[in-house]
Write a protein that holds these residues in place. Structure first.
Motif, short mmCIF file in Angstrom:
data_model
loop_
_atom_site.label_atom_id
_atom_site.label_comp_id
_atom_site.label_asym_id
_atom_site.label_seq_id
_atom_site.Cartn_x
_atom_site.Cartn_y
_atom_site.Cartn_z
N VAL A 170 79.96 43.10 11.62
CA VAL A 170 79.81 44.50 12.04
C VAL A 170 78.53 45.06 11.42
O VAL A 170 78.31 44.91 10.21
N VAL A 171 77.69 45.64 12.25
CA VAL A 171 76.40 46.16 11.79
C VAL A 171 76.37 47.68 11.96
O VAL A 171 76.62 48.18 13.06
N ALA A 172 76.07 48.40 10.88
CA ALA A 172 75.93 49.86 10.98
C ALA A 172 74.49 50.26 10.70
O ALA A 172 73.88 49.78 9.75
N TRP A 173 73.96 51.10 11.56
CA TRP A 173 72.62 51.66 11.38
C TRP A 173 72.83 53.06 10.81
O TRP A 173 73.41 53.92 11.50
N VAL A 174 72.39 53.29 9.58
CA VAL A 174 72.70 54.57 8.92
C VAL A 174 71.45 55.19 8.30
O VAL A 174 70.42 54.52 8.16
N ALA A 175 71.56 56.45 7.93
CA ALA A 175 70.44 57.12 7.26
C ALA A 175 70.94 58.23 6.36
O ALA A 175 71.97 58.85 6.64
N TYR A 176 70.22 58.44 5.31
CA TYR A 176 70.48 59.56 4.40
C TYR A 176 69.41 60.61 4.64
O TYR A 176 68.22 60.29 4.70
N GLU A 177 69.85 61.85 4.80
CA GLU A 177 68.89 62.95 4.94
C GLU A 177 68.98 63.84 3.72
O GLU A 177 70.01 64.47 3.48
N ALA A 178 67.90 63.86 2.96
CA ALA A 178 67.89 64.68 1.74
C ALA A 178 67.99 66.16 2.11
O ALA A 178 67.59 66.54 3.22
N ALA A 181 72.69 67.86 2.02
CA ALA A 181 72.44 66.46 2.35
C ALA A 181 73.33 66.03 3.51
O ALA A 181 74.43 66.55 3.68
N ALA A 182 72.81 65.11 4.33
CA ALA A 182 73.63 64.58 5.42
C ALA A 182 73.55 63.07 5.42
O ALA A 182 72.52 62.47 5.09
N TYR A 183 74.68 62.44 5.76
CA TYR A 183 74.76 60.98 5.85
C TYR A 183 75.08 60.66 7.29
O TYR A 183 76.09 61.14 7.83
N LYS A 184 74.21 59.88 7.92
CA LYS A 184 74.32 59.74 9.37
C LYS A 184 74.53 58.32 9.85
O LYS A 184 74.01 57.38 9.26
N ILE A 185 75.26 58.22 10.95
CA ILE A 185 75.40 56.96 11.65
C ILE A 185 74.60 57.10 12.94
O ILE A 185 74.74 58.09 13.65
N ALA A 186 73.74 56.12 13.18
CA ALA A 186 72.83 56.22 14.33
C ALA A 186 73.59 56.12 15.64
O ALA A 186 74.65 55.50 15.71
N ASP A 187 73.05 56.75 16.65
CA ASP A 187 73.64 56.65 17.97
C ASP A 187 72.52 56.43 18.98
O ASP A 187 72.00 57.36 19.55
N PHE A 203 78.49 49.17 15.06
CA PHE A 203 79.41 50.12 14.44
C PHE A 203 79.14 51.53 14.98
O PHE A 203 78.04 52.04 14.88
N ASN A 204 80.15 52.11 15.57
CA ASN A 204 80.03 53.49 16.07
C ASN A 204 81.23 54.27 15.55
O ASN A 204 82.21 53.69 15.10
N LEU A 256 81.21 57.01 3.06
CA LEU A 256 81.36 55.68 2.45
C LEU A 256 82.68 55.03 2.86
O LEU A 256 82.74 53.81 3.07
N LYS A 257 83.72 55.85 2.99
CA LYS A 257 85.02 55.32 3.40
C LYS A 257 84.89 54.68 4.79
O LYS A 257 85.43 53.60 5.05
N VAL A 258 84.15 55.35 5.66
CA VAL A 258 84.01 54.90 7.04
C VAL A 258 83.24 53.57 7.14
O VAL A 258 83.55 52.71 7.95
N ILE A 259 82.24 53.40 6.27
CA ILE A 259 81.40 52.20 6.39
C ILE A 259 81.81 51.09 5.41
O ILE A 259 81.14 50.05 5.32
N GLU A 260 82.92 51.28 4.72
CA GLU A 260 83.35 50.34 3.69
C GLU A 260 83.38 48.87 4.17
O GLU A 260 82.96 47.96 3.48
N ASN A 261 83.88 48.67 5.39
CA ASN A 261 84.05 47.30 5.87
C ASN A 261 82.91 46.78 6.75
O ASN A 261 83.06 45.75 7.41
#
Ligand SMILES: *[C@@H]1O[C@H](CO)[C@@H](O)[C@H](O)[C@H]1NC(C)=O
Ligand SMILES: *[C@@H]1O[C@H](CO)[C@@H](O)[C@H](O)[C@H]1NC(C)=O
Ligand SMILES: *[C@@H]1O[C@H](CO)[C@@H](O)[C@H](O)[C@H]1NC(C)=O
Length: 451
Positions: free
Chosen positions: A239-247, A256-262, A278-279, A292-297
């Motif tokens: 499972v691959v997640a594309w994510v980003a942190y926005e300061a 701050a925002a923690y994002k999952i790409a779409d 991963f969506n 973090l809970k969402v992307i744990e696995n």
């Protein structure tokens, strides 16, 4: 040959000669090269015998008429009327007129220069939006020698500079500027959709034939790689997640925002490379713990945070520590970033060549999902494993080997790769299969017969 046969052949030849002279009266079987104009305009002549047909891209269209073409950016709704120079300008109303071929352009969208470079049109680029954006060694070279000007913060000066070019390729819709051409490459959803924008650029330069060649090659190479993955599917797809942190900043109310790409192209890339995209129904989180809970696995993380070049930066942004082995991507040492190749000022090749070189991009992604593919010694170009401290490759002007050569996709020729057979568990069996022995055996028998 009998007399009957000879006269039959002669009749066929005469017939085709007649047909071709009727269909193309006095026109060479090729569009005029860039910079050349028609010397004697004949109404009714087809001046664009090389044409493009849009196959998968959804955000532009091209229509051909005898001496002009209409190109539409369907996202911005801008229509560009390109009439062959030396003919007449009788374009419909409400189009931005451009006599072609175009000789000099400014580029403010990062991927435009990469497309032009692959069409062999690097030398028409006279102005770039920012020096920091270039990763291309030969464009850096052209900048150093003064052939390319960089826009400055002085608007008066910029107006003078832009006054000298024929048109401006840019990501924004500057509808009021008669020279600006909006490009929406990054919004076209699929990987090959984005690649196909090479056809959009080509129509401004009568370079359709080259665009068809480049697109066709990248597309078939892409499909070959996709097939290679299908033949070597992992028993358990990661499972691959594309994510980003926005300061925190003025753009997000200092939260701050923690994002999952779409993005469709990221989903395609992931799936075509043999992974699971991963969506999530929630794509933006303000509470880190929830994210973090969402992307744990997640098995593989692609960190798209713009500035975070080291593993320590990644740890800091997501408040992780090396011992948190419950996060699978940490345990797997699989955290990738898109900054594998940059210019000296952090101009990311990801926003330049990775857009047009879709086959090479898939190859990189395949190697992320399964490090044993597409070949054992594969060196990724853009995707860099920051968890393993892979270095950023820097390209500068001295990496330009030949200023006169167009660029070409950095992908391997998929059809020429030695066959790998990866068992479901990901291990490679390099011993030839029974089938390849059989083929070799058949050939060894047949070859002497045909010689
Ligand atoms: C901006 O450029 C113009 C034209 O070259 C020049 O006359 C002017 O002094 C420049 N302005 C600044 C603030 O540097
Ligand atoms: C991801 O999920 C969201 C929310 O369900 C959906 O709107 C979006 O289309 C999905 N994205 C992709 C690329 O599948
Ligand atoms: C650019 O050239 C330098 C010096 O020859 C070399 O060390 C470096 O690896 C090259 N960079 C790339 C991205 O190829």
């Amino acid at each position: 040959m009998s007399v009957f046969n000879q006269s039959f052949v002669a009749a066929i030849c005469a017939f085709f000669l007649l047909i071709s002279s009727v269909l193309v009266p006095g026109v060479s079987a090729q569009n005029l090269p860039t910079g050349q104009c028609v010397t004697e305009f004949k109404a009714g002549n087809d001046y664009f015998t090389d044409k493009v047909t849009v196959e998968t891209a959804t955000l532009f269209s091209v229509e051909y008429f005898n001496h002009y073409k209409l190109v539409t950016n369907t996202k911005t709704k801008e229509v560009f009327g390109l009439y062959q120079c030396g003919t007449i300008n009788d374009l419909p109303a409400n189009v931005k007129p451009f006599p072609i071929s175009v000789n000099s352009v400014a580029v403010t969208d990062t991927s435009s220069s990469a497309f032009l470079d692959m069409l062999g049109l690097r030398s028409v680029i006279k102005v770039l939006g920012s020096a920091d954006l270039i990763s291309s060694p030969c464009l850096q070279y052209a900048k150093d020698t003064g052939e390319i000007t960089i826009l400055s913060t002085n608007e008066t000066l910029n107006e003078i500079t832009l006054g000298k070019v024929d048109l401006i390729f840019g990501a924004t819709d500057a509808a009021t500027d008669q020279k600006s051409v909006s490009v929406s490459t990054a919004n076209d959803p699929g990987v090959l959709n984005r690649v196909e924008w090479i056809k959009f650029y080509s129509v401004f330069f009568n370079a359709e034939s080259k665009a068809n060649e480049v697109y066709g090659k990248i597309k078939s190479n892409y499909e070959c790689f996709k097939n290679l993955v299908v033949k070597n599917t992992l028993a358990e797809k990661p499972v691959v997640a594309w994510v980003a942190y926005e300061a925190p900043s003025e753009f997000n109310q200092n939260t701050a925002a923690y994002k999952i790409a779409d993005a469709m192209f990221k989903k395609q890339l992931t799936e075509d490379a043999g992974g699971i995209y991963f969506n999530s129904t929630t794509l933006s989180y303000s509470i880190l713990g929830d994210f973090l809970k969402v992307i744990e696995n997640v098995d593989i993380l692609i960190d798209e945070t713009f500035i975070a070049p080291t593993l320590d930066d990644v740890y800091k942004n997501f408040e992780l520590t090396p011992d948190q082995q419950k996060y699978k991507f940490l345990k797997n040492q699989a955290i990738y970033r898109e900054d594998g190749l940059t210019g000296p000022n952090d101009g990311r090749d990801w926003f330049e060549n990775a857009v047009v070189m879709g086959d090479a991009l898939l190859e990189d992604m395949i190697n992320v999902v399964n490090p044993k593919l597409p070949k054992p010694d594969y060196q990724r170009i853009w995707l860099r494993n920051v968890a393993k401290n892979e270095p950023i490759k820097i390209s500068s002007s001295n990496n330009c080997s030949d200023i006169n050569q167009p660029s070409f996709s950095k992908a391997d020729d998929c059809s020429a790769l030695p066959p790998v057979s990866v068992k479901g568990d990901g291990s490679i069996s390099s011993t030839p299969t029974f089938f390849s022995y059989l083929i070799a055996f058949v050939f060894s028998i047949l070859l002497p017969i045909f010689q």
